[in-house]
Design a protein around this motif. Sequence first.
Motif, PDB file in Angstrom:
ATOM      1  N   ALA A   1     -29.661  16.432  -6.533  1.00 34.12           N
ATOM      2  CA  ALA A   1     -30.773  16.276  -5.592  1.00 34.12           C
ATOM      3  C   ALA A   1     -31.728  15.209  -6.108  1.00 34.12           C
ATOM      4  O   ALA A   1     -32.188  14.353  -5.353  1.00 34.12           O
ATOM      5  CB  ALA A   1     -31.502  17.601  -5.414  1.00 34.12           C
TER       6      ALA A   1
ATOM      7  N   THR B   1     -34.753  15.358  -6.895  1.00 34.23           N
ATOM      8  CA  THR B   1     -36.067  15.408  -6.271  1.00 34.23           C
ATOM      9  C   THR B   1     -37.078  16.014  -7.243  1.00 34.23           C
ATOM     10  O   THR B   1     -38.275  15.907  -7.028  1.00 34.23           O
ATOM     11  CB  THR B   1     -36.044  16.281  -4.994  1.00 34.23           C
ATOM     12  OG1 THR B   1     -35.502  17.559  -5.346  1.00 34.23           O
ATOM     13  CG2 THR B   1     -35.202  15.649  -3.919  1.00 34.23           C
TER      14      THR B   1
ATOM     15  N   ARG C   1     -29.049  19.854  -1.961  1.00 36.20           N
ATOM     16  CA  ARG C   1     -29.512  18.490  -1.688  1.00 36.20           C
ATOM     17  C   ARG C   1     -31.034  18.395  -1.768  1.00 36.20           C
ATOM     18  O   ARG C   1     -31.576  17.324  -1.975  1.00 36.20           O
ATOM     19  CB  ARG C   1     -29.057  18.048  -0.291  1.00 36.20           C
ATOM     20  CG  ARG C   1     -27.687  17.397  -0.319  1.00 36.20           C
ATOM     21  CD  ARG C   1     -27.290  16.885   1.044  1.00 36.20           C
ATOM     22  NE  ARG C   1     -25.905  17.228   1.282  1.00 36.20           N
ATOM     23  CZ  ARG C   1     -25.490  18.104   2.165  1.00 36.20           C
ATOM     24  NH1 ARG C   1     -26.333  18.720   2.958  1.00 36.20           N
ATOM     25  NH2 ARG C   1     -24.211  18.367   2.284  1.00 36.20           N
TER      26      ARG C   1
END
Length: 276
Positions: free
Chosen positions: A41, A43, A126
């Motif tokens: 991911a 993030t 994700r």
Amino acid sequence: MKFRLTYRYQDAEQGTSARAVHHNGRWHVSITTPPRPRIPACTGAEVGIDVGVKNTVATSDGTFIQAPSWTPGEQRRFLALQRRLARQEKGSKRRVKTIAQLAGLRRTLNDRRTNWIEQTTAALARMYDLAAVEDLKITNMVRRPAPRPDPDIPGSFLPNNARAKAGLNRAILASCWGKFTTRLADKMTVIRVNPGNTSRQCQCQSCKATSARNRESQAVFICIECGHEAHADTNAAQNILGRVINTNPETPGDRTQRSRQRAASTALLPAAQPAA
Ligand SMILES: [Zn+2]
């Protein structure tokens, strides 16, 4: 054996073995392949995940995701078929037909849930780098609730929804939670935390009060200490995420420093021994 390939050919090509399984009236060929790489991911975001009966999945960000179920029509049909099965003579052709129809309905639900699990876990992988889940023994979650004595009439008991809880839906959901966490852990970093009192504790950093009275209702959480108000499942998911941070306070940097200290102390050992 002839079969239809429903997966990417490159995946099947790497297969080392194959297995044919007959389940609920349908044949499957499963091919063993090397595990796919995890979904990065990148993030930096972390999420706490609470699983339950009302909301299948509640995240610490306040989202709720519902696992698909039977439609009301399918549910009626399932119950009707079960009743029909109970009346039918063992070994009769009609009974065999009913069994096949029941298997078909179970298959529909299973396919729907499997698809949902794959899509939801991939979406979570994700979005987040880390997920925290409760370390639940699923069997504990499906056991019968404790009897509640009636305070007004000694020797009698209040309804405790034992029948509802022991219901078919709950049992199926429990297997769904298990598969959900397993697939999530295949796709991303998952940390299992102590599940004790996650639904009764206030998630506020400064409060953290634990009380059964915090739980206003199935859905509403109101802290009796600080007045914090939230959806009960969101509060639980935030507690689950909080426990990762609390149980693993060290950052990767700390860990390097500690192993360096350990290396330094072992290096000193031989020098210390002669003095002793
Ligand atoms: Zn509080």
